[in-house]
Scaffold this motif. Structure first.
Motif, PDB file in Angstrom:
ATOM      1  N   ALA A  61       0.840  -1.203   0.000  1.00 53.70           N
ATOM      2  CA  ALA A  61       0.000   0.000   0.000  1.00 53.70           C
ATOM      3  C   ALA A  61       0.868   1.243   0.000  1.00 53.70           C
ATOM      4  CB  ALA A  61      -0.914  -0.007   1.221  1.00 53.70           C
ATOM      5  N   ARG A  62       1.908   1.234   0.817  1.00 58.50           N
ATOM      6  CA  ARG A  62       2.817   2.389   0.866  1.00 58.50           C
ATOM      7  C   ARG A  62       3.512   2.585  -0.467  1.00 58.50           C
ATOM      8  NH1 ARG A  62       8.685   2.667   2.998  1.00 58.50           N
ATOM      9  NH2 ARG A  62       8.544   0.910   1.617  1.00 58.50           N
ATOM     10  N   ASN A  63       4.026   1.500  -1.030  1.00 53.38           N
ATOM     11  CA  ASN A  63       4.700   1.604  -2.326  1.00 53.38           C
ATOM     12  C   ASN A  63       3.732   2.048  -3.414  1.00 53.38           C
ATOM     13  OD1 ASN A  63       7.089   0.810  -1.162  1.00 53.38           O
ATOM     14  ND2 ASN A  63       6.903  -1.321  -1.784  1.00 53.38           N
ATOM     15  N   GLY A  64       2.510   1.538  -3.366  1.00 52.45           N
ATOM     16  CA  GLY A  64       1.507   1.951  -4.337  1.00 52.45           C
ATOM     17  C   GLY A  64       1.190   3.428  -4.224  1.00 52.45           C
ATOM     18  N   LEU A  65       1.130   3.922  -3.001  1.00 52.48           N
ATOM     19  CA  LEU A  65       0.849   5.338  -2.784  1.00 52.48           C
ATOM     20  C   LEU A  65       2.013   6.204  -3.267  1.00 52.48           C
ATOM     21  CD1 LEU A  65      -1.325   7.185  -1.691  1.00 52.48           C
ATOM     22  CD2 LEU A  65      -0.238   7.046   0.542  1.00 52.48           C
TER      23      LEU A  65
END
Length: 70
Positions: free
Chosen positions: A6-10
């Motif tokens: 999720a962090r990388n996607g954001l």
């Protein structure tokens, strides 16, 4: 979805609503667990708790090592 995804996607797509919701949920959970009203305070408290636990763990391991040497 694991938090790191999720962090990388954001980071890849700052407008991603799914990644934002995952991170928002994680921040909310951390706030609840730490008894804080904002994520910055919750992170600071969690880091303090982890540092204390690490220090105590190190002391216990050191105590066992000294006892075994005697």
């Amino acid at each position: 979805m694991p938090l790191r995804f999720a962090r990388n996607g954001l980071l890849r797509d700052p407008l991603s609503s799914l990644s934002y919701r995952w991170l928002d949920g994680a921040a909310y959970t951390l706030c609840v667990l730490m008894g804080q009203r904002n994520a910055a305070d919750a992170v600071a408290q969690a880091e303090s708790v982890l540092a204390r636990a690490s220090t105590e763990h190190g002391r216990r391991r050191g105590g066992h090592a000294r006892a075994a040497i005697r």
